[in-house]
Design a protein around this motif. Structure first.
Motif, PDB file in Angstrom:
ATOM      1  N   LEU A 260      -3.365 -24.057  18.445  1.00 36.46           N
ATOM      2  CA  LEU A 260      -2.864 -22.929  19.470  1.00 36.46           C
ATOM      3  C   LEU A 260      -1.387 -23.417  19.828  1.00 36.46           C
ATOM      4  CD1 LEU A 260      -5.595 -22.191  21.799  1.00 36.46           C
ATOM      5  CD2 LEU A 260      -4.227 -20.559  20.554  1.00 36.46           C
ATOM      6  N   LEU A 261      -1.238 -24.521  20.149  1.00 39.85           N
ATOM      7  CA  LEU A 261       0.066 -25.053  20.825  1.00 39.85           C
ATOM      8  C   LEU A 261       1.001 -25.672  20.040  1.00 39.85           C
ATOM      9  CD1 LEU A 261      -1.345 -27.037  24.084  1.00 39.85           C
ATOM     10  CD2 LEU A 261      -0.732 -24.612  23.654  1.00 39.85           C
ATOM     11  N   VAL A 262       0.571 -26.410  19.021  1.00 36.92           N
ATOM     12  CA  VAL A 262       1.690 -27.217  18.161  1.00 36.92           C
ATOM     13  C   VAL A 262       2.167 -26.135  16.973  1.00 36.92           C
ATOM     14  CG1 VAL A 262       2.011 -28.928  16.660  1.00 36.92           C
ATOM     15  CG2 VAL A 262       0.751 -29.204  18.566  1.00 36.92           C
ATOM     16  N   GLN A 263       1.156 -25.205  16.538  1.00 29.07           N
ATOM     17  CA  GLN A 263       1.633 -24.312  15.407  1.00 29.07           C
ATOM     18  C   GLN A 263       1.783 -23.101  15.817  1.00 29.07           C
ATOM     19  OE1 GLN A 263      -1.943 -25.076  12.610  1.00 29.07           O
ATOM     20  NE2 GLN A 263      -0.412 -25.728  11.124  1.00 29.07           N
ATOM     21  N   GLY A 264       1.074 -22.781  16.866  1.00 28.52           N
ATOM     22  CA  GLY A 264       1.252 -21.169  17.316  1.00 28.52           C
ATOM     23  C   GLY A 264       2.469 -21.082  18.420  1.00 28.52           C
ATOM     24  N   MET A 265       2.692 -22.060  19.019  1.00 24.96           N
ATOM     25  CA  MET A 265       3.775 -22.124  20.198  1.00 24.96           C
ATOM     26  C   MET A 265       4.694 -23.158  20.190  1.00 24.96           C
ATOM     27  SD  MET A 265       1.392 -20.636  23.386  1.00 24.96           S
ATOM     28  CE  MET A 265       0.083 -19.589  23.099  1.00 24.96           C
ATOM     29  N   PRO A 266       5.251 -23.596  18.911  1.00 25.99           N
ATOM     30  CA  PRO A 266       6.133 -24.688  19.103  1.00 25.99           C
ATOM     31  C   PRO A 266       7.391 -24.324  19.937  1.00 25.99           C
ATOM     32  CG  PRO A 266       6.254 -23.733  16.934  1.00 25.99           C
ATOM     33  CD  PRO A 266       5.139 -22.868  17.699  1.00 25.99           C
ATOM     34  N   GLY A 267       7.913 -22.924  20.051  1.00 26.42           N
ATOM     35  CA  GLY A 267       8.888 -22.643  20.794  1.00 26.42           C
ATOM     36  C   GLY A 267       8.719 -22.586  22.152  1.00 26.42           C
TER      37      GLY A 267
END
Length: 484
Positions: A260-267
């Motif tokens: 969720l966080l590292v791959q989905g929302m790195p920006g």
């Protein structure tokens, strides 16, 4: 969606587990209570089959299935192997315990395997929808497992609390996901990441969605201030179920955070990093301080879990491959340690008696010197004392956050770890320095004696040579994120 895009081979372990568990569910209907070992044997064969398929299909290159909604990569495969081990040990350790309490039935095995399936789906999901389906399959199975002893008031109460707070967390998570979908127009985590990176996503809506998603993650991990369910559920659940809740799902939760966080929302790292810092510091602080005041062993281990989940978040918020791999290493080590710790608690429980108070450990060294030493290994590893593997897990995480220029955070983590060592060493003191209140010998079946001994000794062996597992975690995370 074509047959080629399904690529069912990538999801072969999950397909095998689903089919085998469904078959066990039907076969168990025709098995009498006195022959329930057949269901146990079938469950273990199912786990071995899933492990074989996972190892046989292991590859450093990610294999995508179901039109991009599912991926079998190195990180998910390593985590799944850890899950198989934790669930298998839980079933092995709990045989006598479950039989004494009327829980040695098909429901225990099938619900545990369905919970495992949910964990596996969480580990391999690359779509918000499949992530949520895996999470709910895990959660619903655990709610039912907690309530399995239907005549137990503590278990029923714990199941209700777990269900209500779990439903609240799921609602928040789903609301956050719906905001992310509204901001990007996609449920695919790679598409979401790309749209955040190129600025085409609605930033304000994404941040609002992120807040709800991190809240949901905090509930599922048991981080402060969303930790209210953890001590009550740990204490009220049958110890066998507490063992399951406290081990394998932590591996799935790590994968959930990574997807969720590292791959989905790195920006949006600058946004979620700050949120995770707050959750991590509160969890490590509150978990270690409140654990000191506990007299119930399961509640003490519950607050210990809260502090350990704070440590796990430290590795993730470092925002580097080294940090992610350290967090993965920490999750695997904690799962091994938690299984061993609750295994000793199961060992001491007998029909009509729950070994769940700290006082029940008094004089264990006189009743069973070998398992007193095994419990010492568990406590020393959880406290992070060299040469046990828990020390190297904490060290890896602290090194990662120091390299991420978060030195103050490392200092806070070390200070609270020193405080936390008190309640672990108190357990050792009770076992070796106090007189036993019950001097009856502890009867242990041969299979449990061997498995539990190997489980506990693994913490010393892995502590003497932690590099292999740490390198495996680093390589699997690196290949899964496409940086190696």
């Amino acid at each position: 969606m074509t047959l080629a895009s399904l690529n069912l081979v990538a999801a072969l372990p999950e397909i095998w587990l689903l089919c085998a568990t469904s078959a066990i569910l039907l076969i168990d209907l025709f098995i009498k209570d006195e022959r329930r070992d057949i269901t146990y044997a079938l469950s273990m064969v199912t786990l071995l089959g899933a492990a074989f398929l996972t190892i046989n299909g292991f590859a450093w290159t990610p294999r995508v299935a179901f039109s991009g909604m599912f991926v079998a990569d190195a990180m998910s495969d390593v985590l799944k192997l850890g899950m198989y081990g934790a669930v298998g040990l839980m079933l092995a350790y709990s045989r006598s315990y479950a039989a004494d309490r009327g829980m040695y039935r098909g429901e225990l095995f099938t619900l545990s395997l369905f919970a495992l399936l949910g964990m596996m789906v969480m580990a391999s999901s690359t779509n918000l929808l499949t992530l949520y389906v895996g999470l709910e399959l895990l959660s619903l199975s655990l709610y039912a497992l907690v309530a399995l002893p239907r005549d137990s008031q503590p278990a029923t109460e714990a199941a209700m609390k777990y269900f209500v707070l779990g439903a609240l967390a799921s609602g928040m998570l789903l609301y956050g996901m719906s905001m992310v979908y509204g901001a990007t127009g996609s449920l695919d985590i790679h598409t979401i990441a790309a749209k955040v990176a190129d600025g085409s996503a609605n930033h304000t809506l994404m941040v609002f969605g992120l807040v709800f998603i991190v809240t949901g993650i905090g509930f599922k991990l048991g981080n402060v201030p969303f930790h209210m369910w953890v001590p009550d559920v740990y204490q009220g659940s049958p110890t066998a179920v507490t063992l399951l809740i406290g081990s394998a799902p932590k591996l799935a939760a790590f994968a959930f955070v990574m997807r969720l966080l590292v791959q989905g929302m790195p920006g949006l790292m600058a946004d979620w990093q700050g949120m995770l810092i707050v959750l991590a510091v509160l969890s490590i602080g509150v978990g270690n301080l409140v654990a000191i005041a506990q007299t119930n062993l399961k509640r003490m281990l519950a607050y210990s879990t809260i502090s350990h989940m704070g440590f796990l978040l430290l590795g993730v918020l470092a925002g580097t491959v080294q940090g992610y791999s350290a967090a993965m290493f920490y999750a695997i080590v904690y799962a091994i340690t938690a299984v061993a710790g609750f295994g000793v608690v199961l060992l001491m429980s007998r029909q009509g008696f729950e070994a769940e108070r700290l006082a029940d450990l008094k004089g264990l060294a006189k009743r069973s010197p070998w398992f007193a030493w095994m419990m010492l290994f568990v406590m020393f590893s959880m406290a992070g004392i060299p040469v046990f593997v828990g020390f190297f897990a904490k060290l890896a995480v602290i090194q990662a956050i120091v390299e991420a220029q978060l030195v103050w955070l490392a200092v806070v983590a070390v200070l609270f770890s020193l405080i936390g060592a008190f309640y672990y060493l108190r357990v050792v003191k009770l076992m070796f320095m106090d007189e036993p209140s019950d001097e009856s010998p502890i009867a242990v079946k041969l299979d449990m004696r061997i498995l539990l001994s190997v489980n506990c000794l693994a913490m010393l062996v892995l502590g003497l040579m932690p590099n292999r597992l740490l390198v495996l975690c680093y390589q699997s995370v690196g290949h899964s994120l496409g940086v190696m």
